[in-house]
Write a protein that holds these residues in place. Structure first.
Motif, PDB file in Angstrom:
ATOM      1  N   LEU A  33       1.115  -1.187   0.111  1.00 18.58           N
ATOM      2  CA  LEU A  33       0.011   0.201   0.134  1.00 18.58           C
ATOM      3  C   LEU A  33       0.908   1.331   0.419  1.00 18.58           C
ATOM      4  N   GLU A  34       0.415   2.711  -0.224  1.00 12.40           N
ATOM      5  CA  GLU A  34       1.462   3.663   0.165  1.00 12.40           C
ATOM      6  C   GLU A  34       0.601   4.575   1.408  1.00 12.40           C
ATOM      7  N   VAL A  35       1.516   5.110   1.740  1.00 13.05           N
ATOM      8  CA  VAL A  35       0.922   6.083   2.614  1.00 13.05           C
ATOM      9  C   VAL A  35       0.591   7.158   2.329  1.00 13.05           C
ATOM     10  N   HIS A  36      -0.534   7.239   2.292  1.00 12.93           N
ATOM     11  CA  HIS A  36      -1.408   9.293   1.388  1.00 12.93           C
ATOM     12  C   HIS A  36      -1.015   9.657   2.031  1.00 12.93           C
ATOM     13  N   ASP A  37      -0.698   9.952   3.355  1.00 12.30           N
ATOM     14  CA  ASP A  37      -0.241  11.315   3.516  1.00 12.30           C
ATOM     15  C   ASP A  37      -0.021  11.307   5.659  1.00 12.30           C
ATOM     16  N   ASP A  38      -0.059  12.178   6.403  1.00 12.26           N
ATOM     17  CA  ASP A  38       0.971  12.291   7.686  1.00 12.26           C
ATOM     18  C   ASP A  38      -0.443  11.493   8.082  1.00 12.26           C
ATOM     19  N   GLY A  39      -0.898  11.326   9.450  1.00 13.06           N
ATOM     20  CA  GLY A  39      -1.551  10.954  10.191  1.00 13.06           C
ATOM     21  C   GLY A  39      -1.764  12.100  10.978  1.00 13.06           C
ATOM     22  N   GLU A  40      -3.187  12.339  11.282  1.00 16.86           N
ATOM     23  CA  GLU A  40      -4.005  12.979  12.419  1.00 16.86           C
ATOM     24  C   GLU A  40      -4.987  12.993  12.870  1.00 16.86           C
ATOM     25  N   GLU A  41      -4.757  14.201  14.500  1.00 16.12           N
ATOM     26  CA  GLU A  41      -5.690  13.681  15.138  1.00 16.12           C
ATOM     27  C   GLU A  41      -6.257  14.557  15.222  1.00 16.12           C
ATOM     28  N   ILE A  42      -7.710  14.176  15.764  1.00 18.01           N
ATOM     29  CA  ILE A  42      -9.048  14.633  14.512  1.00 18.01           C
ATOM     30  C   ILE A  42     -10.107  14.344  16.053  1.00 18.01           C
ATOM     31  N   ASP A  43     -10.456  15.546  17.031  1.00 14.24           N
ATOM     32  CA  ASP A  43     -10.836  15.157  17.785  1.00 14.24           C
ATOM     33  C   ASP A  43     -10.699  14.368  18.507  1.00 14.24           C
ATOM     34  N   ASP A  44     -11.361  12.901  19.187  1.00 11.51           N
ATOM     35  CA  ASP A  44     -10.979  12.267  19.772  1.00 11.51           C
ATOM     36  C   ASP A  44     -10.389  10.874  18.896  1.00 11.51           C
ATOM     37  N   GLU A  45      -9.606  10.807  17.659  1.00 12.15           N
ATOM     38  CA  GLU A  45      -9.384   9.642  17.280  1.00 12.15           C
ATOM     39  C   GLU A  45      -8.258  10.125  16.877  1.00 12.15           C
ATOM     40  N   TYR A  46      -6.993   9.069  16.331  1.00 14.06           N
ATOM     41  CA  TYR A  46      -6.721   9.664  15.532  1.00 14.06           C
ATOM     42  C   TYR A  46      -6.078   8.788  14.427  1.00 14.06           C
ATOM     43  N   VAL A  47      -6.218   9.638  12.885  1.00  9.67           N
ATOM     44  CA  VAL A  47      -6.210   9.333  11.617  1.00  9.67           C
ATOM     45  C   VAL A  47      -5.278   8.800  11.020  1.00  9.67           C
ATOM     46  N   PHE A  48      -5.181   7.555  10.566  1.00 12.70           N
ATOM     47  CA  PHE A  48      -4.286   7.228   8.590  1.00 12.70           C
ATOM     48  C   PHE A  48      -4.486   7.275   7.833  1.00 12.70           C
ATOM     49  N   PHE A  49      -3.809   7.433   7.040  1.00 16.75           N
ATOM     50  CA  PHE A  49      -4.410   7.509   5.529  1.00 16.75           C
ATOM     51  C   PHE A  49      -3.601   6.507   4.415  1.00 16.75           C
ATOM     52  N   ILE A  50      -4.269   5.549   4.057  1.00 14.70           N
ATOM     53  CA  ILE A  50      -3.622   4.399   3.013  1.00 14.70           C
ATOM     54  C   ILE A  50      -4.021   4.593   1.762  1.00 14.70           C
ATOM     55  N   THR A  51      -3.465   4.621   0.675  1.00 17.70           N
ATOM     56  CA  THR A  51      -4.092   4.287  -0.599  1.00 17.70           C
ATOM     57  C   THR A  51      -3.104   3.370  -1.356  1.00 17.70           C
ATOM     58  N   GLY A  52      -2.892   3.204  -3.047  1.00 16.59           N
ATOM     59  CA  GLY A  52      -2.077   2.640  -4.029  1.00 16.59           C
ATOM     60  C   GLY A  52      -2.700   1.080  -3.567  1.00 16.59           C
ATOM     61  N   GLY A  53      -3.854   1.112  -3.757  1.00 19.23           N
ATOM     62  CA  GLY A  53      -4.603   0.037  -4.122  1.00 19.23           C
ATOM     63  C   GLY A  53      -6.095  -0.281  -4.053  1.00 19.23           C
ATOM     64  N   ALA A  54      -6.118  -1.824  -4.445  1.00 12.51           N
ATOM     65  CA  ALA A  54      -7.531  -2.417  -4.624  1.00 12.51           C
ATOM     66  C   ALA A  54      -9.001  -1.876  -3.055  1.00 12.51           C
TER      67      ALA A  54
END
Length: 108
Positions: free
Chosen positions: A44-65
């Protein structure tokens, strides 16, 4: 043309083994390291840096089905130390807001 992005939403829950003097979310760095390994392996590919949003931490992945990306997200959700309640959002890189898309409970 937009690109498929899977957001991995992890509750910002402190690790149970940390003390008051420790950083409460050591799993963030561990997940980032694991995603880097998956990216190096071509899974996979890491789409962007993870970030804290409200009470969650969000990671972003792409590059595949979608199925492959959701399997990767599921591997993250089942890693030791990652808080329960982790879920994915299937979105695209042109979505106006984070969390806009179809929610998928993890693990699969």
């Amino acid at each position: 043309m937009s690109q498929l992005v899977v957001e991995i939403h992890v509750p910002l829950t402190p690790a149970p083994t940390v003390t008051d003097d420790d950083y409460p979310y050591p799993w963030i760095e561990e997940v980032e390291d694991h995603l880097a390994e998956l990216e190096e392996a071509g899974d996979l590919e890491v789409h962007d840096d993870g970030e804290e949003i409200d009470d969650e931490y969000v990671f972003f992945i792409t590059g595949g089905a979608e199925e492959r990306l959701l399997r990767g997200a599921s591997r993250i959700a089942t890693r030791d130390g990652v808080p329960r309640g982790t879920y994915a959002v299937v979105s695209s890189d042109d979505a106006e807001d984070i969390g806009t898309g179809r929610r998928v409970d993890l693990p699969l």
